[in-house]
Enzyme design. Structure first.
Site, PDB file in Angstrom:
ATOM      1  N   ASP A   1       2.755  -5.127   2.210  1.00  0.00           N
ATOM      2  CA  ASP A   1       3.825  -5.179   0.980  1.00  0.00           C
ATOM      3  C   ASP A   1       4.385  -6.768   1.049  1.00  0.00           C
ATOM      4  OD1 ASP A   1       4.843  -4.966   4.211  1.00  0.00           O
ATOM      5  OD2 ASP A   1       7.076  -4.320   2.397  1.00  0.00           O
TER       6      ASP A   1
ATOM      7  N   GLU B   1       6.754  -2.386   4.911  1.00  0.00           N
ATOM      8  CA  GLU B   1       7.708  -3.018   5.885  1.00  0.00           C
ATOM      9  C   GLU B   1       9.435  -3.583   5.716  1.00  0.00           C
ATOM     10  OE1 GLU B   1       9.780  -6.701   8.227  1.00  0.00           O
ATOM     11  OE2 GLU B   1       8.881  -6.523   6.089  1.00  0.00           O
TER      12      GLU B   1
END
Length: 374
Positions: A71, A133
């Site tokens: 991400d 994350e």
């Protein structure tokens, strides 16, 4: 495929934190399958995003994990010179959202897969790619929970966050929470008939300020900057107009803790005050936004010595930003940070990574492969 070509593909997926990641996961899985590698997809409870775990080499033998997140933070801020989700190369720089944080690392790792698959590894190299994350390491715990059934306990985990390819042994832990207070609206001329949510939350804000000041007095750990734990109020929202009693107010708090301190405990005094508000007629909701522990790897740990050999430089003691490394360590695995790029370029317009940094990361992975063959 070369690392730059793979990076171009990865940047092209707008895998923004908190959104479905099926497209990037699917592309990586297909790429791995084309080289005879089967990835285990580990879905999260959200139902629309997944982690990926891969083993190259003998899974029953302890080896090493190369870990990174798929991400990226949003790219809606102004200041971009080109499409943030289209890789742009210019004088040795590769621009795009996530190039440094941290699709550059993922690209180098994926580019190394054919060579790793062809090598006769005596110790395995695992790939652990996580989701969300950037929202406080929400995805990787689901993967860590599955590791006992997926591989032998690893000898170490290398988190490829941008570090200039210099290993880092420690970072602070973090906890963040959102408090929502609801009172009762009314005309400001009759405060006796309402419940002012801003007034109620102000007392908790004062507590946060006092706690932040108290933390500056220690305990201390000189490897960090600043060398003490910290706490702050990050956002505050409430009220509609000056002549309306505000019936709701929301604040977000963040704590960062030095090694040996649970960051959630730093927010405990604030939560205790929030939990007492219903006794005065208010409603309160405390929601944890993120939490991960500090990382602290001993200077004489075998993993620290290994990274010194792989990179040719001694590991740094600590950094201020946080990673998933602390979660791996809490699960009983030695972990260390080492990846291409500079954290100062992350989360800002015209994020970029240097082609030379990708080559340095490639050299580290090749050295790790040699270590796993020897």
């Amino acid at each position: 495929m070369q690392a730059v070509e793979i990076l171009e593909r990865l940047v092209g997926f707008p895998s923004v934190v908190g959104t479905p990641n099926g497209e990037i996961v699917g592309w990586i899985r297909h790429y791995l399958q084309s080289h005879g590698i089967v990835a285990t997809e580990i879905a999260g409870p959200e139902g629309d995003r997944s982690n990926l775990f891969v083993t190259i080499g003998p899974r029953e033998t302890p080896g090493y994990i190369l870990s990174g997140h798929m991400d990226v933070v949003p790219a809606a801020e102004g200041g971009w010179s080109s499409d943030p989700f289209r890789l742009r190369a210019e004088t040795g720089r590769l621009y795009g959202r996530g190039t440094t944080d941290m699709k550059g690392f993922l690209a180098v790792v994926l580019a190394a897969v054919p060579a790793l698959a062809a090598a006769r590894l005596r110790r395995p190299i695992h790939l652990a790619f996580s989701y969300d994350e950037e929202a406080g390491c929400r995805g990787v715990p689901h993967m860590i929970a599955r590791l006992p059934e997926l591989c032998a306990r690893p000898l170490g985990v290398i988190i490829g966050e941008p570090s200039g390819m210099r290993a880092i042994r420690a970072h602070k832990g973090k906890a963040a929470a959102r408090l929502t207070v609801r009172g009762r609206s009314g005309h400001s001329s009759r405060p006796d008939q309402g419940l002012n949510a801003i007034h109620a939350i102000t007392e908790i804000l004062a507590c946060a300020s006092a706690e932040a000041e108290r933390l500056t007095q220690g305990p201390f750990d000189p490897v960090f900057e600043p060398p003490y734990s910290s706490l702050q109020v990050g956002t505050l929202k409430g009220g509609q107009a000056v002549n309306i009693i505000p019936d709701s107010c929301e604040a977000e708090f963040e704590a960062r803790a030095i090694s040996g301190i649970d960051p959630a405990t730093l927010l405990a005094p604030l939560r205790a005050m929030a939990d007492a508000l219903p006794q005065r007629g208010f409603q309160s909701e405390w929601r944890e936004l993120s939490a991960y522990p500090a990382l602290s790897l001993a200077a004489d740990a075998p993993l620290a010595h290994l990274l010194s050999e792989l990179t040719g430089t001694e590991p740094l003691a600590a950094v201020s930003y946080g990673t998933e490394a602390g979660l791996f360590q809490r699960a009983g695995m030695d972990a260390i940070i080492c990846g291409p790029g500079d954290i100062a370029r992350a989360h800002r317009p015209d994020e970029f990574i240097l082609a030379s940094e990708l080559l340095a990361c490639q050299a580290m992975i090749e050295a790790l492969a040699r270590h796993c063959i020897a």
